[in-house]
Structures are given as C-alpha cells and as structure tokens.
Scaffold this motif. Structure first.
Motif, PDB file in Angstrom:
ATOM      1  N   VAL A  19       4.885 -32.530 -19.961  1.00  0.00           N
ATOM      2  CA  VAL A  19       3.807 -32.378 -20.924  1.00  0.00           C
ATOM      3  C   VAL A  19       2.878 -31.252 -20.506  1.00  0.00           C
ATOM      4  O   VAL A  19       2.485 -30.404 -21.306  1.00  0.00           O
ATOM      5  CB  VAL A  19       3.030 -33.702 -21.093  1.00  0.00           C
ATOM      6  CG1 VAL A  19       1.902 -33.536 -22.099  1.00  0.00           C
ATOM      7  CG2 VAL A  19       3.977 -34.808 -21.520  1.00  0.00           C
ATOM      8  N   GLY A  20       2.492 -31.232 -19.236  1.00  0.00           N
ATOM      9  CA  GLY A  20       1.691 -30.137 -18.716  1.00  0.00           C
ATOM     10  C   GLY A  20       0.232 -30.166 -19.117  1.00  0.00           C
ATOM     11  O   GLY A  20      -0.502 -29.204 -18.890  1.00  0.00           O
ATOM     12  N   GLU A  21      -0.234 -31.264 -19.727  1.00  0.00           N
ATOM     13  CA  GLU A  21      -1.622 -31.320 -20.177  1.00  0.00           C
ATOM     14  C   GLU A  21      -2.585 -31.678 -19.049  1.00  0.00           C
ATOM     15  O   GLU A  21      -3.721 -31.222 -19.040  1.00  0.00           O
ATOM     16  CB  GLU A  21      -1.752 -32.340 -21.315  1.00  0.00           C
ATOM     17  CG  GLU A  21      -1.000 -31.935 -22.567  1.00  0.00           C
ATOM     18  CD  GLU A  21      -1.072 -32.993 -23.644  1.00  0.00           C
ATOM     19  OE1 GLU A  21      -0.654 -32.700 -24.776  1.00  0.00           O
ATOM     20  OE2 GLU A  21      -1.539 -34.109 -23.362  1.00  0.00           O
ATOM     21  N   VAL A  22      -2.141 -32.517 -18.122  1.00  0.00           N
ATOM     22  CA  VAL A  22      -2.950 -32.893 -16.968  1.00  0.00           C
ATOM     23  C   VAL A  22      -2.036 -32.936 -15.752  1.00  0.00           C
ATOM     24  O   VAL A  22      -0.831 -33.179 -15.863  1.00  0.00           O
ATOM     25  CB  VAL A  22      -3.641 -34.267 -17.160  1.00  0.00           C
ATOM     26  CG1 VAL A  22      -4.686 -34.193 -18.254  1.00  0.00           C
ATOM     27  CG2 VAL A  22      -2.627 -35.353 -17.470  1.00  0.00           C
ATOM     28  N   SER A  23      -2.610 -32.705 -14.599  1.00  0.00           N
ATOM     29  CA  SER A  23      -1.811 -32.729 -13.381  1.00  0.00           C
ATOM     30  C   SER A  23      -1.790 -34.113 -12.745  1.00  0.00           C
ATOM     31  O   SER A  23      -0.825 -34.485 -12.074  1.00  0.00           O
ATOM     32  CB  SER A  23      -2.361 -31.710 -12.376  1.00  0.00           C
ATOM     33  OG  SER A  23      -3.726 -31.973 -12.095  1.00  0.00           O
ATOM     34  N   CYS A  71       3.311 -40.673 -18.694  1.00  0.00           N
ATOM     35  CA  CYS A  71       2.231 -40.800 -19.675  1.00  0.00           C
ATOM     36  C   CYS A  71       1.174 -39.741 -19.419  1.00  0.00           C
ATOM     37  O   CYS A  71       1.186 -39.058 -18.394  1.00  0.00           O
ATOM     38  CB  CYS A  71       1.599 -42.193 -19.615  1.00  0.00           C
ATOM     39  SG  CYS A  71       0.832 -42.582 -18.029  1.00  0.00           S
ATOM     40  N   THR A  72       0.276 -39.613 -20.362  1.00  0.00           N
ATOM     41  CA  THR A  72      -0.879 -38.736 -20.222  1.00  0.00           C
ATOM     42  C   THR A  72      -2.040 -39.388 -20.967  1.00  0.00           C
ATOM     43  O   THR A  72      -1.879 -40.445 -21.579  1.00  0.00           O
ATOM     44  CB  THR A  72      -0.594 -37.326 -20.782  1.00  0.00           C
ATOM     45  OG1 THR A  72      -1.702 -36.470 -20.491  1.00  0.00           O
ATOM     46  CG2 THR A  72      -0.367 -37.366 -22.294  1.00  0.00           C
ATOM     47  N   VAL A 112      -4.017 -44.019 -23.739  1.00  0.00           N
ATOM     48  CA  VAL A 112      -2.819 -43.457 -23.118  1.00  0.00           C
ATOM     49  C   VAL A 112      -1.858 -42.990 -24.204  1.00  0.00           C
ATOM     50  O   VAL A 112      -1.745 -43.610 -25.259  1.00  0.00           O
ATOM     51  CB  VAL A 112      -2.109 -44.512 -22.233  1.00  0.00           C
ATOM     52  CG1 VAL A 112      -0.801 -43.970 -21.679  1.00  0.00           C
ATOM     53  CG2 VAL A 112      -3.026 -44.950 -21.108  1.00  0.00           C
ATOM     54  N   ARG A 113      -1.173 -41.862 -23.951  1.00  0.00           N
ATOM     55  CA  ARG A 113      -0.053 -41.437 -24.777  1.00  0.00           C
ATOM     56  C   ARG A 113       1.193 -41.398 -23.901  1.00  0.00           C
ATOM     57  O   ARG A 113       1.214 -40.684 -22.890  1.00  0.00           O
ATOM     58  CB  ARG A 113      -0.305 -40.064 -25.409  1.00  0.00           C
ATOM     59  CG  ARG A 113       0.749 -39.706 -26.453  1.00  0.00           C
ATOM     60  CD  ARG A 113       0.456 -38.405 -27.171  1.00  0.00           C
ATOM     61  NE  ARG A 113       0.898 -37.247 -26.429  1.00  0.00           N
ATOM     62  CZ  ARG A 113       0.110 -36.400 -25.810  1.00  0.00           C
ATOM     63  NH1 ARG A 113      -1.190 -36.575 -25.831  1.00  0.00           N
ATOM     64  NH2 ARG A 113       0.603 -35.362 -25.171  1.00  0.00           N
ATOM     65  N   LEU A 114       2.207 -42.157 -24.270  1.00  0.00           N
ATOM     66  CA  LEU A 114       3.454 -42.180 -23.501  1.00  0.00           C
ATOM     67  C   LEU A 114       4.224 -40.885 -23.736  1.00  0.00           C
ATOM     68  O   LEU A 114       4.147 -40.289 -24.813  1.00  0.00           O
ATOM     69  CB  LEU A 114       4.303 -43.383 -23.909  1.00  0.00           C
ATOM     70  CG  LEU A 114       3.610 -44.751 -23.790  1.00  0.00           C
ATOM     71  CD1 LEU A 114       4.547 -45.865 -24.260  1.00  0.00           C
ATOM     72  CD2 LEU A 114       3.157 -45.006 -22.356  1.00  0.00           C
ATOM     73  N   THR A 115       4.986 -40.442 -22.728  1.00  0.00           N
ATOM     74  CA  THR A 115       5.641 -39.130 -22.801  1.00  0.00           C
ATOM     75  C   THR A 115       7.149 -39.179 -22.590  1.00  0.00           C
ATOM     76  O   THR A 115       7.787 -38.133 -22.545  1.00  0.00           O
ATOM     77  CB  THR A 115       5.022 -38.185 -21.746  1.00  0.00           C
ATOM     78  OG1 THR A 115       5.179 -38.772 -20.436  1.00  0.00           O
ATOM     79  CG2 THR A 115       3.542 -37.952 -22.018  1.00  0.00           C
TER      80      THR A 115
END
Length: 383
Positions: A189-193, A263-264, A203-206
């Motif tokens: 996803v790369g949105e958060v480390s 997740c993110t 939460v959004r599952l990935t």
C-alpha cells in the motif's frame, strides 16, 4: 463467485509471460463472466485477460463494465478500450450512487470539461477548509461521530495519505506510540510505514486473506480488542467490519522476508484506490505539487452520495479538475506523466490490436456508435 482479476487468472508475478496465463479450471464451469472497472486495466493485464478468456472451451457470455472518464492506469493503456469497442455496447443511464441533482450537474460538467473557478467556488461554498489541516481533520472527526459514518479523506499521493493519518493519530494522542511501537505496515500500500492498533481506530484491510468472512482488500472496520502484544507493540487484534459487523482476526503475515500487518489506517486513501468505492462524506485533498493526472477531480467528487458530503481542503484550482478526454491535447499534462505511464500506441500495440480484432471479428457483432448518456452525461458502458 466474486474475485479479483489477478486471483481469478492466477496472476502472481508481473514478469510472467502471456502464455503462462491459460485460464484456470475454476473459470471453465461458468456460463457468464462479468468484469467490472475495466478502465483500470493496463495493457499487460488486459492482454492476459483476453488470452485467457479466448481459451475457454464453453464460450461463456462475457460482460465488461467500464467508465473511460475515470483515472487512467498507471502503466500503458488502450488495449482494454479497444477490446471493449469490439463488443456490442450498451450505454448505462441509471445512477445508483446518488440522486442529488446538484452533485449530478457538477459531475456532468467535470466529465465533459474543466469547470470555471466561479463554478468550483459555488459548488464548495460552506464546505471548504482554509485553516490548518489539524482543524480540518478535527472537524471531520466530529462529523464522523455525529453521523456514525467514517469521514474519508481522498488524496493524490501516498505522502498526502500519510500526512492525514499522522494528523489523525496526533489528534487522538497516538502518534508517539505509533512512531515508537508501531508494527511494520503493508508495503504494497505504501501509505504508512508503521501501524499501531488501538481500540476504536479505523482500519482498512489490504489483503485478500479470508474472502468468505470479508477479509478482503479495501474492507473497512474498527479495532475491537488487542489479543497479543510484543512488548508494547500490538501485533494481533480483532476488527469489526463496517459493512457486515463480522469480526475478523488481524495478525502479521510474511512479505518479502519480513512480517507485516495486512492493513492500514482507515481515515484516508488515494483517489486511485477509491475508484469504485462509495462514501457518505469526506474531503478532497489535492496534495500534489503539480496538478494531478486527468480524471482525478471527477473521480474524487463522484465517490460521495450527496453534494453536502463533499468537502475541499486548500485552494480552489481548476487544474485539479482536468477531464480525461481533453488531457491528450494538453502538452503540460503529457509532460507531467512518467515515460512509462504516458506511452502512446506504438507499432507493437497497433499490431496487438490488429490481432485482437482479427481474433474476435468472426464471432462478435459490433455495436452501433449511437450516443446515449447516463445521468452524468457519461459513456459508462456495459460491453
């Protein structure tokens, strides 16, 4: 059966050659196959899809839904539209996401042309954040509590998404814990480390880990219970899904020789990832230094159910609402795109399109060129 195209065709590595993608046996039992969001298919995926479907022995009915005014694929594109143009085409007229006439009028305008600044000011009047991002995030959180519905931020870049998530965590007093004790987040996803689980956190599952229960990429929910911690780092916890109320278990998974959480945070996402989603309310955040690629403004605004639910953070800029059809004539648009993403039809693509036409010409009836429009004045089509 509902699945992603990659999973249905068993596409696991981009480097795999085309001939490795013969159709899996599971698809040979179906008489009808419906393919959604075809405008997002790059040429590589589209060619593998065509190759696999053409090898099916039962010759099923195949329907493909596409909206060519949405954000274009990151890599080279054109093959999927050419493929759809060979089919009998029906223009869809019914809008299911919204019946707000003011929002529909604005979306019609964004699809066909670049709105004037006065039009943008009028549309976002009373729903534009001009103060600090922290104040805007706090207001969104208040609206989420008041309505019981998540307030979603739509950004252009992953950096913008991380900025929003950090601001949310800071407002909740969790930012320091995330930086010190967060577990590695999903690098796909790369949105958060790093991700720090706390009860009540959105939460959004990935990953697609348990499709029967709803543990699929893009599913939204809230952290319920922390089940296990490694030191001060939560690593196993439950999430209650927003759509179904089903509880799913989130735990680390292996990715590229390291353990990550699949997740993110669920407070922000990119416009590209939001294609196909529907939100009750949220804010558009055009965080990129340069104007985004064509279609971003239209796609972002069209994710919401009403005009009252669409907010804007920052300056009002016409260049955030460039429609797809006019972008090809804008030299500055082409200049901004990467060499890989702005590939025009070269000779090899023209040859593949010719082969595609020859393959289908003998068994397909071509559709008319009649122009029917849906509620957006769109060319959303079922091919």
């Amino acid at each position: 059966r509902v699945d992603t195209v990659h999973a249905a065709l068993h596409i696991h590595r981009a480097a795999e050659s085309l001939v490795m993608h013969t159709t899996p046996m599971t698809l040979r039992q179906y008489d009808a196959i419906l393919i959604d969001e075809c405008s997002q298919f790059d040429n590589d995926l589209a060619e593998k899809l065509d190759y696999a479907l053409d090898s099916l022995p039962q010759r099923p009915f195949i329907g493909a839904a596409a909206d060519w005014q949405q954000v274009q694929p990151v890599h080279s594109n054109g093959f999927m539209r050419h493929w759809c143009d060979l089919q009998t085409t029906i223009k869809l007229r019914t809008i299911h996401r919204t019946d707000d006439n003011e929002l529909l009028d604005f979306l019609r305008l964004c699809r066909t042309g670049q709105p004037e600044r006065a039009t943008l000011f009028q549309f976002f009047r009373g729903r534009r954040f001009r103060k600090s991002l922290a104040d805007a995030v706090a207001y969104g959180s208040e609206r989420a509590v008041a309505t019981g519905r998540p307030f979603m931020w739509l950004c252009v870049t992953n950096a913008g998404v991380e900025h929003i998530n950090r601001t949310v965590l800071d407002s909740l007093g969790l930012l320091d814990d995330c930086l010190k004790h967060g577990f590695p987040a999903d690098p796909n996803v790369g949105e958060v480390s790093r991700f720090y689980a706390s009860p009540g956190l959105l939460v959004r599952l990935t990953r697609n880990l348990d499709k029967d229960r709803g543990f699929v990429n893009g599913a939204m929910g809230a952290v319920e219970t922390i089940l296990h911690q490694h030191g001060q780092t939560p690593v196993v916890f439950t999430v209650k899904l927003s759509m179904t109320g089903v509880m799913v278990l989130v735990h680390p998974v292996w990715h590229d020789r390291q353990m990550v959480l699949p997740c993110t945070y669920g407070y922000a996402t990119t416009v590209r990832r939001a294609q196909g989603a529907t939100y009750y309310h949220g804010c558009l955040y055009f965080d990129h230094r340069y104007p985004p690629d064509a279609g971003y403004g239209y796609v972002a605004a069209s994710r919401f159910k009403s005009k009252a639910g669409v907010y804007l953070y920052g300056k009002v800029r016409r260049t955030d609402f460039i429609p797809v059809h006019s972008a090809a004539d804008a030299s500055n648009y082409q200049r901004r795109r990467s060499d890989e993403s702005d590939t025009d039809y070269d000779s090899s693509e023209e040859e593949s399109h010719a082969i595609l036409y020859e393959r289908h010409a003998n068994r397909l009836s071509l559709g008319s060129d009649g122009e029917l429009s849906d509620g957006y004045g769109s060319d959303t089509s079922l091919s």
